[in-house]
Design an enzyme around this catalytic site. Sequence first.
Site, PDB file in Angstrom:
ATOM      1  N   LYS A 176       7.365  53.725  42.442  1.00  0.00           N
ATOM      2  CA  LYS A 176       7.966  54.087  43.724  1.00  0.00           C
ATOM      3  C   LYS A 176       7.261  53.253  44.782  1.00  0.00           C
ATOM      4  O   LYS A 176       6.122  53.509  45.161  1.00  0.00           O
ATOM      5  CB  LYS A 176       7.810  55.584  44.039  1.00  0.00           C
ATOM      6  CG  LYS A 176       8.821  55.976  45.117  1.00  0.00           C
ATOM      7  CD  LYS A 176       8.335  56.957  46.141  1.00  0.00           C
ATOM      8  CE  LYS A 176       7.356  56.513  47.142  1.00  0.00           C
ATOM      9  NZ  LYS A 176       7.847  55.612  48.204  1.00  0.00           N
ATOM     10  N   GLY A 229      -2.583  53.389  48.729  1.00  0.00           N
ATOM     11  CA  GLY A 229      -2.116  53.846  50.037  1.00  0.00           C
ATOM     12  C   GLY A 229      -3.252  54.446  50.840  1.00  0.00           C
ATOM     13  O   GLY A 229      -4.428  54.142  50.606  1.00  0.00           O
ATOM     14  N   SER A 230      -2.899  55.321  51.758  1.00  0.00           N
ATOM     15  CA  SER A 230      -3.892  55.859  52.692  1.00  0.00           C
ATOM     16  C   SER A 230      -4.741  56.958  52.044  1.00  0.00           C
ATOM     17  O   SER A 230      -4.326  57.580  51.061  1.00  0.00           O
ATOM     18  CB  SER A 230      -3.173  56.432  53.908  1.00  0.00           C
ATOM     19  OG  SER A 230      -2.351  57.506  53.484  1.00  0.00           O
ATOM     20  N   GLY A 234      -3.747  59.898  49.464  1.00  0.00           N
ATOM     21  CA  GLY A 234      -4.560  59.918  48.248  1.00  0.00           C
ATOM     22  C   GLY A 234      -5.103  61.306  47.967  1.00  0.00           C
ATOM     23  O   GLY A 234      -5.101  61.779  46.825  1.00  0.00           O
ATOM     24  N   GLU A 251      -6.336  53.715  45.049  1.00  0.00           N
ATOM     25  CA  GLU A 251      -6.800  52.542  45.809  1.00  0.00           C
ATOM     26  C   GLU A 251      -6.513  52.844  47.266  1.00  0.00           C
ATOM     27  O   GLU A 251      -5.349  52.849  47.689  1.00  0.00           O
ATOM     28  CB  GLU A 251      -6.036  51.285  45.372  1.00  0.00           C
ATOM     29  CG  GLU A 251      -6.333  50.841  43.953  1.00  0.00           C
ATOM     30  CD  GLU A 251      -7.701  50.195  43.801  1.00  0.00           C
ATOM     31  OE1 GLU A 251      -8.358  49.894  44.822  1.00  0.00           O
ATOM     32  OE2 GLU A 251      -8.119  50.004  42.650  1.00  0.00           O
ATOM     33  N   CYS A 285      -6.403  46.250  53.188  1.00  0.00           N
ATOM     34  CA  CYS A 285      -7.353  47.333  52.893  1.00  0.00           C
ATOM     35  C   CYS A 285      -8.787  46.851  52.955  1.00  0.00           C
ATOM     36  O   CYS A 285      -9.673  47.560  53.420  1.00  0.00           O
ATOM     37  CB  CYS A 285      -7.052  47.910  51.524  1.00  0.00           C
ATOM     38  SG  CYS A 285      -6.993  46.670  50.227  1.00  0.00           S
ATOM     39  N   GLU A 386      -9.946  53.430  60.012  1.00  0.00           N
ATOM     40  CA  GLU A 386      -9.185  52.239  59.630  1.00  0.00           C
ATOM     41  C   GLU A 386      -8.023  52.062  60.603  1.00  0.00           C
ATOM     42  O   GLU A 386      -7.184  52.957  60.717  1.00  0.00           O
ATOM     43  CB  GLU A 386      -8.655  52.411  58.206  1.00  0.00           C
ATOM     44  CG  GLU A 386      -7.917  51.192  57.711  1.00  0.00           C
ATOM     45  CD  GLU A 386      -7.291  51.409  56.333  1.00  0.00           C
ATOM     46  OE1 GLU A 386      -6.629  52.439  56.131  1.00  0.00           O
ATOM     47  OE2 GLU A 386      -7.460  50.526  55.480  1.00  0.00           O
TER      48      GLU A 386
HETATM   49  P1  NAD Z   1       0.765  55.802  52.582  1.00  0.00           P
HETATM   50  O1  NAD Z   1      -0.300  56.652  51.998  1.00  0.00           O
HETATM   51  O2  NAD Z   1       1.489  56.307  53.768  1.00  0.00           O
HETATM   52  O3  NAD Z   1       1.894  55.483  51.492  1.00  0.00           O
HETATM   53  C1  NAD Z   1       1.619  54.872  50.260  1.00  0.00           C
HETATM   54  C2  NAD Z   1       2.691  55.243  49.243  1.00  0.00           C
HETATM   55  O4  NAD Z   1       2.619  56.641  48.981  1.00  0.00           O
HETATM   56  C3  NAD Z   1       4.117  54.980  49.729  1.00  0.00           C
HETATM   57  O5  NAD Z   1       4.885  54.551  48.638  1.00  0.00           O
HETATM   58  C4  NAD Z   1       4.574  56.346  50.203  1.00  0.00           C
HETATM   59  O6  NAD Z   1       5.964  56.540  50.178  1.00  0.00           O
HETATM   60  C5  NAD Z   1       3.901  57.254  49.194  1.00  0.00           C
HETATM   61  N1  NAD Z   1       3.672  58.623  49.650  1.00  0.00           N
HETATM   62  C6  NAD Z   1       3.522  59.082  50.917  1.00  0.00           C
HETATM   63  N2  NAD Z   1       3.343  60.424  50.913  1.00  0.00           N
HETATM   64  C7  NAD Z   1       3.369  60.816  49.628  1.00  0.00           C
HETATM   65  C8  NAD Z   1       3.218  62.064  48.970  1.00  0.00           C
HETATM   66  N3  NAD Z   1       3.031  63.197  49.645  1.00  0.00           N
HETATM   67  N4  NAD Z   1       3.288  62.098  47.615  1.00  0.00           N
HETATM   68  C9  NAD Z   1       3.471  60.973  46.914  1.00  0.00           C
HETATM   69  N5  NAD Z   1       3.627  59.749  47.483  1.00  0.00           N
HETATM   70  C10 NAD Z   1       3.568  59.671  48.815  1.00  0.00           C
HETATM   71  O7  NAD Z   1       0.086  54.404  52.881  1.00  0.00           O
HETATM   72  P2  NAD Z   1       0.725  53.123  53.579  1.00  0.00           P
HETATM   73  O8  NAD Z   1       0.819  53.347  55.041  1.00  0.00           O
HETATM   74  O9  NAD Z   1       1.962  52.728  52.846  1.00  0.00           O
HETATM   75  O10 NAD Z   1      -0.372  52.002  53.271  1.00  0.00           O
HETATM   76  C11 NAD Z   1      -1.467  51.728  54.075  1.00  0.00           C
HETATM   77  C12 NAD Z   1      -2.735  52.201  53.405  1.00  0.00           C
HETATM   78  O11 NAD Z   1      -2.857  51.634  52.094  1.00  0.00           O
HETATM   79  C13 NAD Z   1      -3.998  51.758  54.136  1.00  0.00           C
HETATM   80  O12 NAD Z   1      -4.877  52.834  54.245  1.00  0.00           O
HETATM   81  C14 NAD Z   1      -4.585  50.685  53.218  1.00  0.00           C
HETATM   82  O13 NAD Z   1      -5.975  50.519  53.332  1.00  0.00           O
HETATM   83  C15 NAD Z   1      -4.185  51.182  51.878  1.00  0.00           C
HETATM   84  N6  NAD Z   1      -4.204  50.103  50.881  1.00  0.00           N
HETATM   85  C16 NAD Z   1      -5.207  50.113  49.956  1.00  0.00           C
HETATM   86  C17 NAD Z   1      -5.295  49.089  49.020  1.00  0.00           C
HETATM   87  C18 NAD Z   1      -6.397  49.068  47.993  1.00  0.00           C
HETATM   88  O14 NAD Z   1      -6.268  48.341  47.013  1.00  0.00           O
HETATM   89  N7  NAD Z   1      -7.473  49.813  48.178  1.00  0.00           N
HETATM   90  C19 NAD Z   1      -4.341  48.063  49.024  1.00  0.00           C
HETATM   91  C20 NAD Z   1      -3.320  48.097  49.983  1.00  0.00           C
HETATM   92  C21 NAD Z   1      -3.260  49.129  50.909  1.00  0.00           C
END
Ligand code: NAD
Length: 496
Positions: A176, A229-230, A234, A251, A285, A386
């Site tokens: 997804k 993601g965030s 997470g 991650e 990130c 961040e």
């Molecule tokens: P996000 O957490 O909003 O979303 C990430 C993913 O999770 C999306 O696909 C989203 O639809 C899904 N999601 C959102 N809520 C959910 C839930 N309740 N249950 C399941 N899935 C859900 O993050 P974002 O805004 O897309 O990305 C930015 C963040 O990602 C930043 O914090 C960045 O540091 C991090 N990031 C980390 C790495 C790494 O390798 N450490 C790499 C890239 C980005």
Amino acid sequence: MEKKYRLLIEGKFVDSISGKEFTTYNPATGEKIADVAEGGTEDINRAVKAARQAFEEGPWHTMSPTERGKLLVKAGGIIRRKSKELAILDTLDAGKPINDTTSVDVPMSAEFFEYYGGLCDKICGETLPVGNDFLNYTRREPYGVVGLLTAWNFPILNAAIKIAPAIACGNCVILKASELTPLTALELGRACLEAGIPEGVVNVVPGFGKTAGEALVEHLDVDKIAFTGSCKTGRRIMQAASKTFKHVTLELGGKSPNVVFPDADIEAAIYGAIFGIFPNQGQECCASSRLFLHESIHDEFLERLIEKSRKIKVGNPLSEDTQLGAIISGKQLEKIKGYVASGLEEGASLKLGGRNPVGVEFKKGFFYLPTIFSDVKNDMKIAREEIFGPVLSVLKFRDEKEAVRLANETQYGLAAAIWTKDIKRAHLLAREIKAGSIYINDTTLFGWAAPFGGYKASGVGREMGMAAIDTYTQTKDVWVNLSPEPNRWADPLESK
Ligand code: NAD
């Protein structure tokens, strides 16, 4: 370009069961790119069923690993063949400069498939010295069905980083991708199919976090979740996964320190400080968003840094000479502006940027100038949280001990950079700073062969390199009795 994208389930592009669609927009112009079928719970159920069937009945994890590897390498070749089209798609969907998607995101995605293709027939267990009476060996087995969730900042690359090792290990997956950038993940799924990877091994279901994302995480027949993601999401995922004891890899975000000592190659460190924060509009990130300068070089370094950063070309992401493209969304732009306002309120000095660029080309999109704050303290919001935008916080330090303390004074621990010619100091700091990746005389590096992941709130587990084999397999231990005698424990003690 296709104007309508569908879900990829069991090797077919299909509409969502609800018939719902959402629109994906170009953040540089506000224009619609395409309609995308919106996956919901029923579509996730369908995709999990397809992945389970492909895992249990299909040939994927039982086929020769060498043959499996060849198919991954072939998918890598298809990504390379379509690289121009894929780079344009990521640039349109995410606002990333075309130079970056062409030279980094797309070729590196191919590289992940080729690297893990090469590793398929090298995934093996161990024989263990448990004593003469036994043979003991381990097997590395795939989990089965793995749910993958990705962020929008590297759309194709985040998807490749997860799909390639997961399927190399024999798993079948449901990806997804972020609702903000769903297009190249679907194209990656198409490349896998064209390479001959069997139907159902790679399923791609675009949709929203609250619906498709949660349905995937909570599904009883998903064995493992790998998420990028965030921290906020997470945490939710970890909680949701606890209901079914699902294994999770996370991650997450970062606030990485970049520490410059006076004995460093200062010119290289200035370039490094810029490369550490501004590519991808600061939406990385592992961005080195906290720059620690030794007090003896602070003023001159800052002046030269500002002069160079001022010349960064912000513009249309499709132009070859653009270095800084569009911010992903209006919401993210507002978030960045909020952080800049808080920096000013808390007493940091704004030295560069701090506003949108002016000009007709910026009217309809989301753009922000490279921004530098000095006089930042580690307890200010702009140093703690961040931002995920082109905003650099510059701080001062007196000596090594203080540099380590300040670098570690954060909830995050994704990466850290150290600039010095003193090898002893470099390696001491590499040891003392709590982060998953350390860069000595460089910044923000990552690649298919090196493990990547966070300490502290930056994540759980590792991706990339051989570490991803641990991430996507479970270890089974097998004991074989070789003793000529049975185990006579059951005999009465007096007869022994
Ligand atoms: P996000 O957490 O909003 O979303 C990430 C993913 O999770 C999306 O696909 C989203 O639809 C899904 N999601 C959102 N809520 C959910 C839930 N309740 N249950 C399941 N899935 C859900 O993050 P974002 O805004 O897309 O990305 C930015 C963040 O990602 C930043 O914090 C960045 O540091 C991090 N990031 C980390 C790495 C790494 O390798 N450490 C790499 C890239 C980005």
